[in-house]
Design an enzyme around this catalytic site. Structure first.
Site, PDB file in Angstrom:
ATOM      1  CD  GLU A   1      -2.471   1.417   2.624  1.00 60.00           C
ATOM      2  OE1 GLU A   1      -2.658   2.583   3.000  1.00 60.00           O
ATOM      3  OE2 GLU A   1      -2.766   0.422   3.311  1.00 60.00           O
TER       4      GLU A   1
ATOM      5  CB  CYS B   1      -1.586   6.868   1.943  1.00 63.64           C
ATOM      6  SG  CYS B   1      -2.653   5.649   2.743  1.00 63.64           S
TER       7      CYS B   1
END
Length: 492
Positions: free
Chosen positions: A263, A297
């Site tokens: 990720e 993020c």
């Protein structure tokens, strides 16, 4: 453990290797800072590459033993013990989190209570998962054959976690792997080691998880994490962090063709349609930019506004960002704390300056709050008239900064949103939900929120496209990442 009068709490210095809480040989430690003050508040053990090799060896031996992998009920028992132990320790964990991350205490619920609840979720999910699936009779050249799919542990999983939401991600990257029958070596981020070492202490002292099944190695040296990625005894790496580091992890694991779950970074766009309710959509966008100091993020940091309502939208964003509560993370009601470090704040300020140099208009913020001279605080910052090709519109900032760019029609908005190497998340706001949904489907990203209805949750797969990652977390898809599928053909 020590606690100062200000509430700052030092965490566990020792790492966990093969069931033993220990310091590295020689007892070398490295400092941990509180971002709200910039002061050193404690230490963690500074492990070596040799320590990492010992941890991997312990995990490999525990994996080869296979008792952990075979006994689902025992795994369930141990993880429910872990859930209960984390719940007992949650206030200590909360204070450690605020101390080493600077997360405001008012918003720690998502980083403490939610991951603790997720431990129970994964224990129950894994207990009920169908590990052997009969797919029926298949015709072959040699006659009919029954086929079964056997879902089996990958083996040794190395988990490398970031500093922005460390306790949550330490749980998210290790607990489903453990429940799936794997053994784990956790390498927590250098800036936030205690959220990992505390987890190791609790596992060692308050659960029946066998020695070697779960290991935690804290270190201030980049080569220690690199050693975990390259070790041939590690079957899988799971990593959350920057795209640059993700590339390095892929390269390190290439020699052994290691399974990798990544990720990575994001530069998400929020397309605000001309029929959107600006009074609700834009203050929420400002809050999302600031509440974790922009250190997220999935933050939709690029706001795309219709030219017909551009000035109106900029004014709403300006008011919201100027009134956002920024300050000491220990103060109730504060929603934005400091950046994680002096270096990270300098990066944020440098990107703001780059945006202004490239022609962006500074609407508000852009510097350090005058009332917060100590620590690593950044003003909520709004940049308007941003060229979609400039650095500040293309590079992940990881700070409380929103860029605003106008567009003339839906096609142009989608083109600007997709103009990125990243594809982690995105957002669309508009009264016409069918129109918003059609635009969401055209965005080249793994996840999209429409009108504030979040895509993120433990039951739904989460992953990125393009250079934002490989594979999925959460949901059945995320659990299955930690399992290998074996197809078995047998007589009907």
């Amino acid at each position: 453990m020590t606690t100062t009068d200000t509430g700052i709490q030092a965490g566990e210095q020792r790492m966990l290797i093969d069931g033993e809480l220990q310091l590295t040989d020689g007892g070398t430690l490295f400092d941990v800072e509180h971002p709200g003050s910039g002061q050193v508040v404690g230490q963690a053990t500074d492990a070596t590459v040799a320590d990492m090799a010992r941890a991997v060896g312990a995990a490999w031996r525990a994996s080869e033993n296979a008792n952990w992998a075979r006994d689902i009920e025992f795994r369930f028992h141990c993880l429910m013990q872990l859930h209960d132990a984390l719940d007992r320790n949650k206030e200590r964990l909360r204070r450690v989190l605020v101390t080493e991350v600077g997360c405001p205490i008012s918003v720690t619920g998502a980083q403490i209570e939610e991951p603790i609840a997720e431990v129970k979720h994964w224990a129950e999910h894994g207990r009920n998962f169908e590990y052997l699936v009969d797919t029926g009779i298949h015709q072959t050249h040699l006659g009919p054959a029954r086929r079964k799919l056997s879902y089996e542990p990958v083996g040794v999983v190395g988990a490398i976690t970031p500093w922005n939401v460390p306790f949550y991600l330490n749980v998210a990257e290790t607990v489903p792997a453990l429940m799936a029958g794997n053994t784990v070596v956790l390498k927590p981020a250098q800036l936030t080691p205690w959220s990992g070492t505390e987890l190791g202490r609790i596992v060692a002292e308050e659960t029946d998880i066998p020695a070697g099944v779960f290991n935690v190695v804290s270190s201030n040296a980049n080569e220690v994490g690199a050693a975990l990625s390259a070790d041939p005894r590690v079957d899988m790496i799971t990593f959350t962090g920057s795209t640059a580091t993700g590339r390095a992890i892929l390269a390190a694991g290439a020699a052994t063709v290691k399974k990798t779950l990544l990720e990575l970074g994001g530069k998400s766009a929020h397309i605000v349609l001309d029929d959107a309710h600006f009074g609700s959509a834009l203050p929420l966008a400002a809050m999302m930019a600031c509440v974790m100091s922009g250190q997220s993020c999935i933050l939709p940091s690029r706001i795309l506004l219709p030219r017909s309502r551009y000035d109106e939208g900029v004014a709403v964003l300006k008011a919201a960002m100027e009134n956002f509560p920024v300050g000491d993370p220990w103060t109730p009601g504060i929603m934005q704390g400091p950046q994680i470090s002096a270096a990270q704040r300098q990066k944020v300020l440098g990107l703001i300056a780059s945006g202004i140099e490239s022609g962006a208009r500074l609407v508000t913020g852009g510097g350090v709050p005058e009332n917060l001279p100590n620590g690593y605080y950044t003003q909520p910052t709004l940049l308007a008239d941003v060229d979609p090709d400039c650095q500040v519109a293309q590079e992940e900032i990881f700070g409380p900064v929103l860029t605003v760019t106008p567009y003339d029609n839906d096609d142009e908005a989608v083109a600007i949103a997709n103009n990125s190497i990243y594809g982690l998340s995105g957002e669309v706001s508009g009264t016409d939900v069918d129109r918003a949904f059609a635009i969401a489907q055209r965005m080249r990203t793994g996840n999209v929120t429409i009108n504030g209805k979040s895509h993120f949750g433990i039951a739904s797969p989460f992953g990125g496209t393009k250079q934002s990652g490989l594979g999925y977390r959460n949901g059945t898809h995320g659990y299955a990442e930690y399992l290998a599928i074996k197809t078995i053909g047998l007589p009907e």
